[in-house]
Design an enzyme around this catalytic site. Structure first.
Site, PDB file in Angstrom:
ATOM      1  N   LYS A  56       3.294   1.634   5.739  1.00 23.77           N
ATOM      2  CA  LYS A  56       3.193   2.970   6.350  1.00 23.77           C
ATOM      3  C   LYS A  56       1.756   3.465   6.255  1.00 23.77           C
ATOM      4  O   LYS A  56       1.199   3.572   5.161  1.00 23.77           O
ATOM      5  CB  LYS A  56       4.133   3.939   5.632  1.00 23.77           C
ATOM      6  CG  LYS A  56       4.065   5.346   6.191  1.00 23.77           C
ATOM      7  CD  LYS A  56       5.248   6.166   5.769  1.00 23.77           C
ATOM      8  CE  LYS A  56       4.901   7.371   4.942  1.00 23.77           C
ATOM      9  NZ  LYS A  56       3.704   8.092   5.240  1.00 23.77           N
ATOM     10  N   HIS A  92      -3.387   1.081  10.452  1.00 27.28           N
ATOM     11  CA  HIS A  92      -4.455   1.896  11.071  1.00 27.28           C
ATOM     12  C   HIS A  92      -5.720   1.969  10.204  1.00 27.28           C
ATOM     13  O   HIS A  92      -6.748   2.429  10.669  1.00 27.28           O
ATOM     14  CB  HIS A  92      -3.938   3.295  11.469  1.00 27.28           C
ATOM     15  CG  HIS A  92      -3.847   4.282  10.347  1.00 27.28           C
ATOM     16  ND1 HIS A  92      -3.738   5.646  10.565  1.00 27.28           N
ATOM     17  CD2 HIS A  92      -3.832   4.144   9.003  1.00 27.28           C
ATOM     18  CE1 HIS A  92      -3.673   6.286   9.416  1.00 27.28           C
ATOM     19  NE2 HIS A  92      -3.724   5.397   8.451  1.00 27.28           N
ATOM     20  N   GLY A 122       0.854  -1.197   0.000  1.00 24.23           N
ATOM     21  CA  GLY A 122       0.000   0.000   0.000  1.00 24.23           C
ATOM     22  C   GLY A 122       0.883   1.238   0.000  1.00 24.23           C
ATOM     23  O   GLY A 122       0.607   2.211   0.696  1.00 24.23           O
ATOM     24  N   ASP A 160      -3.910  -6.936  -4.616  1.00 27.06           N
ATOM     25  CA  ASP A 160      -4.670  -6.805  -3.373  1.00 27.06           C
ATOM     26  C   ASP A 160      -3.777  -7.232  -2.211  1.00 27.06           C
ATOM     27  O   ASP A 160      -3.282  -8.363  -2.192  1.00 27.06           O
ATOM     28  CB  ASP A 160      -5.913  -7.705  -3.457  1.00 27.06           C
ATOM     29  CG  ASP A 160      -6.756  -7.624  -2.196  1.00 27.06           C
ATOM     30  OD1 ASP A 160      -6.450  -6.793  -1.322  1.00 27.06           O
ATOM     31  OD2 ASP A 160      -7.716  -8.410  -2.102  1.00 27.06           O
ATOM     32  N   MET A 161      -3.570  -6.346  -1.287  1.00 24.61           N
ATOM     33  CA  MET A 161      -2.654  -6.650  -0.174  1.00 24.61           C
ATOM     34  C   MET A 161      -3.171  -7.790   0.707  1.00 24.61           C
ATOM     35  O   MET A 161      -2.412  -8.329   1.506  1.00 24.61           O
ATOM     36  CB  MET A 161      -2.396  -5.391   0.665  1.00 24.61           C
ATOM     37  CG  MET A 161      -3.627  -4.774   1.253  1.00 24.61           C
ATOM     38  SD  MET A 161      -3.267  -3.560   2.533  1.00 24.61           S
ATOM     39  CE  MET A 161      -3.038  -2.070   1.639  1.00 24.61           C
TER      40      MET A 161
HETATM   41  C1  LIG Z   1      -3.359   5.571   4.060  1.00 23.62           C
HETATM   42  S1  LIG Z   1      -2.763   5.219   2.460  1.00 23.62           S
HETATM   43  C2  LIG Z   1      -1.036   5.052   2.781  1.00 23.62           C
HETATM   44  C3  LIG Z   1      -0.181   5.284   1.567  1.00 23.62           C
HETATM   45  C4  LIG Z   1       1.337   5.243   1.838  1.00 23.62           C
HETATM   46  N1  LIG Z   1       1.742   3.991   2.457  1.00 23.62           N
HETATM   47  C5  LIG Z   1       1.764   6.409   2.695  1.00 23.62           C
HETATM   48  O1  LIG Z   1       1.836   6.262   3.923  1.00 23.62           O
HETATM   49  O2  LIG Z   1       1.979   7.505   2.157  1.00 23.62           O
HETATM   50  C6  LIG Z   1      -3.312   3.552   2.191  1.00 23.62           C
HETATM   51  C7  LIG Z   1      -2.926   3.001   0.829  1.00 23.62           C
HETATM   52  O3  LIG Z   1      -3.409   1.648   0.745  1.00 23.62           O
HETATM   53  C8  LIG Z   1      -3.845   1.424  -0.599  1.00 23.62           C
HETATM   54  N2  LIG Z   1      -4.778   0.280  -0.572  1.00 23.62           N
HETATM   55  C9  LIG Z   1      -6.025   0.241  -0.045  1.00 23.62           C
HETATM   56  N3  LIG Z   1      -6.554  -0.980  -0.165  1.00 23.62           N
HETATM   57  C10 LIG Z   1      -5.626  -1.754  -0.793  1.00 23.62           C
HETATM   58  C11 LIG Z   1      -5.577  -3.122  -1.185  1.00 23.62           C
HETATM   59  N4  LIG Z   1      -6.613  -3.944  -0.948  1.00 23.62           N
HETATM   60  N5  LIG Z   1      -4.451  -3.584  -1.788  1.00 23.62           N
HETATM   61  C12 LIG Z   1      -3.395  -2.749  -2.036  1.00 23.62           C
HETATM   62  N6  LIG Z   1      -3.380  -1.435  -1.659  1.00 23.62           N
HETATM   63  C13 LIG Z   1      -4.483  -0.940  -1.043  1.00 23.62           C
HETATM   64  C14 LIG Z   1      -4.476   2.740  -0.980  1.00 23.62           C
HETATM   65  O4  LIG Z   1      -4.535   2.911  -2.374  1.00 23.62           O
HETATM   66  C15 LIG Z   1      -3.551   3.756  -0.306  1.00 23.62           C
HETATM   67  O5  LIG Z   1      -2.547   4.204  -1.178  1.00 23.62           O
END
Ligand SMILES: C[S@@+](CC[C@H](N)C(=O)[O-])C[C@H]1O[C@@H](n2cnc3c(N)ncnc32)[C@H](O)[C@@H]1O
Length: 353
Positions: A255, A259, A189, A241-242
């Protein structure tokens, strides 16, 4: 650049009801700062120096009514965002500097997004408290990540906001996490890849993977801009998908990910990382660690906790709650290092038990 005013003794001696009302009016202040930032006023004052509201509108095509803009700028100047003189000219300050797009530590995008979509969702806070359910669906018509997928501009703005909020925490990771000898780091992510890129710049033999929502990948690539091609050649953006299988890595970074999710999903994420770890690798989360009950410090992290409550089924966690998550995933926390960033973030590092 004008000095930022500090509270006077008179302000410090205000009675409780006046202090509480200042706190409550913080919501109006937040909106006002966000609205003038969206009009690029901090950038214009930085570029052209002190200006009246009328000049800003006439010379720079600012889309506002002069008298209304002047009133908004006066409210901002009252807390030091701009300077203000007797001729009605507003000028840049150290506070308006961080609201410009060119600041090395810019919070412009984050400020804009706070006053936009996020403000709408926060209207659902009373319902979140009552029902225990996040309110993105009720306020936006769909869950937040789906809303981003359906609105590419929101997805891009959100990604930029995350990136612009990351300067201090990235600096903290570079300072406190030694990745010497590590071959592959996976940022789960990882947004636009800003953390991974910072690490690849530091460690010349390191390779990086950024796992993100497929729709975000082309936007992230676009935002690489004129990044050093050698660094870019060592990074791989993977759309996926994570909650599925993780790419193998020596170090996983998450990061502001843990949360975002409830405990069950977090344990799954951490377990997936554990399963993908090469050798005695590390899982490093960069997120808030709330102080224990009875400790009233940590306002930014506690407000971020409410943001999670309103938007998504996530929350901020205490050290004990972090330990329980790592433990349930077969991991052990080896260190927690608190950073001095915008939201009171810490680095939570762990290994396989
Ligand atoms: C709060 S942001 C954090 C982004 C980055 N890590 C930062 O701290 O700047 C959460 C990230 O998770 C990604 N995300 C949400 N669901 C996801 C999934 N199922 N698989 C992969 N990425 C995902 C979103 O696109 C987003 O960029």
């Amino acid at each position: 650049m004008a000095e930022v005013p500090r509270p006077t003794e008179k302000q410090a001696a205000l009675p409780p009801q006046a202090i509480v009302m200042q706190m409550v009016m913080g919501a109006w202040l937040s909106q006002t700062i966000s609205a003038v930032t969206r009009l690029n006023i901090p950038d214009l004052l930085k570029a052209y120096g002190p200006q009246t509201a009328l000049r800003l509108i006439q010379d720079h095509d600012v889309g506002a009514r002069p008298e209304f803009l002047e009133r908004a700028l006066r409210a901002c100047a009252s807390v030091g965002i701009f300077s203000e003189d007797a001729e009605g000219r507003f000028g840049p300050t150290a506070f308006s500097e961080v609201l410009t797009s060119s600041s090395a530590v810019s919070v412009k995008k984050l400020t804009e997004i706070f006053g936009g979509t996020w403000w709408k969702v926060w209207a659902g806070l009373p319902d979140a408290l009552r029902t225990g359910m996040p309110q993105a669906k009720a306020q936006l018509g769909m869950e937040y990540w789906d809303y981003c997928k359906a609105n590419p501009k929101e997805m891009e703005d959100f990604g930029e906001a995350m990136k612009s909020n990351s300067h201090l925490s990235i600096r903290g990771v570079l300072e406190h996490c030694d990745l010497s000898g590590v071959k592959k780091v996976a940022d789960i992510g990882g947004g636009f890849g800003h953390l991974a890129i910072a690490l690849l710049r530091r460690y010349r033999d390191l390779r990086g993977i950024v796992l993100e929502l497929p729709d975000l990948i082309p936007i992230a690539r676009k935002h690489l801009g004129d990044e050093n091609p050698e660094v870019v050649s060592r990074i791989e953006f993977v759309g996926g998908d994570m909650f599925g299988e993780m790419p193998a890595a020596d170090v996983y970074l998450m990061k502001h990910i843990i949360h975002d999710w409830d405990d069950a999903r977090c344990i799954r994420l951490l377990s997936n990382c554990r399963a993908g770890l090469v050798g005695n690798g590390r899982v490093i989360c960069i997120d808030a660690v709330l102080p224990p009950m009875g400790d009233t410090s940590g306002t930014p992290a506690k407000l971020l906790d409410i943001d999670m409550m309103v938007f998504i089924p996530g929350k901020e966690r205490t050290r004990k709650q972090w330990e329980e998550l790592y433990d349930a995933a077969g991991l052990k926390i080896t260190s927690i290092t608190s950073l001095h960033d915008n939201f009171g973030t810490s680095i939570v590092e762990g290994r396989k038990t």
